[in-house]
Design a protein around this motif. Structure first.
Motif, short mmCIF file in Angstrom:
data_model
loop_
_atom_site.label_atom_id
_atom_site.label_comp_id
_atom_site.label_asym_id
_atom_site.label_seq_id
_atom_site.Cartn_x
_atom_site.Cartn_y
_atom_site.Cartn_z
N ARG A 6 0.84 -1.21 0.00
CA ARG A 6 0.00 0.00 0.00
C ARG A 6 0.87 1.25 0.00
O ARG A 6 0.57 2.23 -0.69
N ARG A 7 1.94 1.23 0.79
CA ARG A 7 2.85 2.38 0.82
C ARG A 7 3.52 2.57 -0.54
O ARG A 7 3.68 3.70 -0.99
N LYS A 10 0.94 4.02 -2.87
CA LYS A 10 0.72 5.43 -2.53
C LYS A 10 1.88 6.29 -3.02
O LYS A 10 1.68 7.39 -3.54
N ASP A 14 1.56 9.31 -5.64
CA ASP A 14 2.03 10.67 -5.35
C ASP A 14 3.02 11.15 -6.40
O ASP A 14 2.98 12.31 -6.83
#
Length: 113
Positions: A6-7, A10, A14
């Motif tokens: 998930r990081r 993300k 970004d």
């Protein structure tokens, strides 16, 4: 989906948002520079067709005002603040220099003219 996935997703999202945002901002600034350059060229053309003598006289007067503003901006400051004509010409010089820098950075690859 594990936490590190998930990081990573993300982080990629970004990065893509930042990249697209910068590309859009670059396009907008280039269009603004092209519009400004075209407007300045149109003003010069219309002024010259109206009266060449008045255009040259106006350019000479503008040059004197900008030279006075540059002199007031870069000379050793005296006690007190700038007042009156000195403040106006210094502001005019600063605005003209900022506009020239903007056009130098963003209108160099303007193929519209």
């Amino acid at each position: 989906m594990p936490l590190r996935d998930r990081r990573a997703a993300k982080g990629i999202g970004d990065f893509l948002i930042d990249t697209v945002g910068e590309a859009v901002a670059e396009v907008i600034l280039s269009l603004l520079a092209c519009a400004l350059l075209g407007g300045l060229a149109l003003i010069a053309y219309l002024s010259w067709t109206f009266s060449p003598r008045l255009t040259i006289a106006g350019a000479g007067l503008l040059s004197l005002v900008l030279a006075h503003g540059a002199w007031r901006t870069f000379r050793t400051p005296t006690k007190g603040r700038r007042r009156g004509l000195a403040a106006v010409t210094a502001f005019g010089f600063t605005a003209t220099a900022a506009t020239a820098l903007f056009l130098l950075l963003y209108a160099t690859d303007c193929d519209c003219l």
